[in-house]
Design a protein around this motif. Sequence first.
Motif, short mmCIF file in Angstrom:
data_model
loop_
_atom_site.label_atom_id
_atom_site.label_comp_id
_atom_site.label_asym_id
_atom_site.label_seq_id
_atom_site.Cartn_x
_atom_site.Cartn_y
_atom_site.Cartn_z
N GLN A 228 0.82 -1.19 0.00
CA GLN A 228 0.00 0.00 0.00
C GLN A 228 0.87 1.26 0.00
O GLN A 228 1.48 1.58 -1.00
N ALA A 229 0.98 1.93 1.15
CA ALA A 229 1.65 3.23 1.19
C ALA A 229 3.14 3.15 0.89
O ALA A 229 3.73 4.13 0.41
N SER A 230 3.78 2.02 1.17
CA SER A 230 5.23 1.91 0.98
C SER A 230 5.61 1.13 -0.27
O SER A 230 6.75 0.65 -0.37
N ALA A 231 4.71 1.00 -1.22
CA ALA A 231 5.03 0.28 -2.46
C ALA A 231 6.21 0.92 -3.19
O ALA A 231 6.95 0.23 -3.91
N HIS A 232 6.40 2.22 -3.00
CA HIS A 232 7.50 2.94 -3.65
C HIS A 232 8.87 2.37 -3.27
O HIS A 232 9.86 2.60 -3.96
N HIS A 233 8.94 1.63 -2.16
CA HIS A 233 10.23 1.14 -1.67
C HIS A 233 10.90 0.20 -2.67
O HIS A 233 12.13 0.07 -2.66
N PHE A 234 10.12 -0.47 -3.52
CA PHE A 234 10.72 -1.37 -4.49
C PHE A 234 11.62 -0.64 -5.48
O PHE A 234 12.41 -1.29 -6.16
N ALA A 235 11.50 0.67 -5.60
CA ALA A 235 12.36 1.45 -6.49
C ALA A 235 13.34 2.32 -5.71
O ALA A 235 14.04 3.14 -6.31
N ASN A 236 13.40 2.15 -4.38
CA ASN A 236 14.28 2.98 -3.57
C ASN A 236 15.71 2.41 -3.59
O ASN A 236 15.89 1.19 -3.57
N PRO A 237 16.73 3.27 -3.62
CA PRO A 237 18.12 2.77 -3.60
C PRO A 237 18.41 1.82 -2.44
O PRO A 237 19.22 0.90 -2.57
N ALA A 238 17.76 2.03 -1.29
CA ALA A 238 17.99 1.15 -0.14
C ALA A 238 17.55 -0.28 -0.45
O ALA A 238 18.16 -1.24 0.04
N PHE A 239 16.48 -0.44 -1.25
CA PHE A 239 16.03 -1.78 -1.61
C PHE A 239 17.12 -2.50 -2.40
O PHE A 239 17.39 -3.69 -2.19
N GLY A 240 17.76 -1.78 -3.31
CA GLY A 240 18.85 -2.37 -4.07
C GLY A 240 20.05 -2.68 -3.20
O GLY A 240 20.74 -3.69 -3.39
N GLU A 241 20.31 -1.83 -2.21
CA GLU A 241 21.44 -2.06 -1.31
C GLU A 241 21.23 -3.31 -0.46
O GLU A 241 22.19 -4.01 -0.11
N LEU A 242 19.98 -3.61 -0.12
CA LEU A 242 19.68 -4.70 0.79
C LEU A 242 19.43 -6.04 0.10
O LEU A 242 19.31 -7.05 0.79
N HIS A 243 19.36 -6.05 -1.24
CA HIS A 243 18.97 -7.28 -1.93
C HIS A 243 19.89 -7.61 -3.10
O HIS A 243 20.48 -6.72 -3.72
N ASP A 244 19.98 -8.91 -3.39
CA ASP A 244 20.58 -9.41 -4.63
C ASP A 244 19.46 -9.75 -5.60
O ASP A 244 18.31 -10.00 -5.20
N PHE A 245 19.80 -9.80 -6.91
CA PHE A 245 18.80 -10.01 -7.94
C PHE A 245 19.24 -11.09 -8.93
O PHE A 245 20.43 -11.24 -9.21
N ALA A 246 18.26 -11.81 -9.44
CA ALA A 246 18.50 -12.79 -10.50
C ALA A 246 17.29 -12.78 -11.43
O ALA A 246 16.16 -12.54 -10.99
N ILE A 247 17.51 -13.04 -12.71
CA ILE A 247 16.42 -13.10 -13.67
C ILE A 247 15.81 -14.50 -13.63
O ILE A 247 16.49 -15.49 -13.90
N GLU A 248 14.53 -14.59 -13.25
CA GLU A 248 13.83 -15.88 -13.18
C GLU A 248 13.40 -16.32 -14.57
O GLU A 248 13.61 -17.46 -14.97
N ASN A 249 12.75 -15.43 -15.33
CA ASN A 249 12.36 -15.75 -16.69
C ASN A 249 12.00 -14.48 -17.44
O ASN A 249 11.81 -13.42 -16.83
#
Length: 405
Positions: A228-249
């Motif tokens: 809801q109100a914090s959906a913007h966090h998925f595009a926040n630099p902190a989200f990138g700092e805290l997570h690794d990423f891989a392409i599923e498909n």
Amino acid sequence: MSPFAYFTVLVSVVVGLLVWFVGPVSAQRSIEVLDSFGRPIPAVRIDVFGRGELIAVHSTSEEGWAELASDRWSDVRRVSLSHLGFRTRIVQVEELPSDGVIRLEPEALPIDGLSVTGRELCPIDATDEARQLWSEMASLYSSETESRALSAFVSRRSGPVRETDLYRPAEEDMSEYVVAWDGGVWHGDDLHAKPLSVRAISEGYAWEPVDIGGIRDPGEWRYADLHQASAHHFANPAFGELHDFAIENESEGITTLVFCPRGNGDRGSVRGVVRLNPEVGFLNADWRFKVPERDEGAGGSVEFFALAEASDARPHLMAARGIFFRHSGREPPYPELPRSYGRESVEVTGWTVHPAWSHPCGSEPVEAGGVPGGGRFNVYSLQPRTPELIAFRECVDLNWGSGPR
């Protein structure tokens, strides 16, 4: 009148009639959205895109119909249709069917690792390509959203559901509210609001419940409201700092990125998938929280849209629809049966992002139940009856930005 003058007038009249008749048709298309069984799908979100910008937002009626109308129809390039429980479909404007019928395929949002019985989603083999793709998409959106007050018109429904029904669309009879948030988030151990990026880096995504005057949050944990109100966090630099990423498909122009925590000790974390279209941006995400103890199986899902405020250089990544769920944390009485969860479903018909941290329609003092430093939120009926609530609604209307409502 000379024959030439008569001919000129005749041509002008004919052209005028053509413009009068043809103009509205070229600026409007009727579509009907059906499921795979031919049943109409109400409340489908339809985003109308130009070349790199959102031109209009529509929604289907109870009968599945929508009129796509815009004064800028000549600038339209594609439309995106989305609804929880169905696969997002993107249609190029020249490929819109002549009969207007568009079908959406059902989609079970949970993937392996997000279901209770599935394999562990994390760890993953993170790649630079996946991180670069997330970074490029995140850069399309404002990073200031978390430090700004918000207002929204929200339809909400809460209640118990079986584990097997967690991702099914909510039934009808949702209640409508106008909701206001100050900037930041807070919890039971710290009532001073802080941006979610700061709190997530130092404390994780799950915290002690809020308890003010004996009124306590339900459950064992308070979670970041990413649905809801914090959906913007998925595009926040902190989200990138805290997570690794891989392409599923990658399929039909949609890329699924898996995100996993980089390691946060004994703090609450979040893991899941985010889906995106490189030409559009983030589409949706679903996730599970992981806590060090007292697990409640909490998680959620969100569909995004980009809110363009005239005063801001970049759009804000906001929630169009979302769900949040968790169970009691206790051992189920009948382990062989699907577990019962508490679920909140929300649909947002309009957002506005205010220019400052504090909401323009006021916050209560701390001694009256307010929260120091922001973080307070109000939920009021869409049809207020008391003078106080009427004044609040009028204030929200007066301070509304340029986004849809």
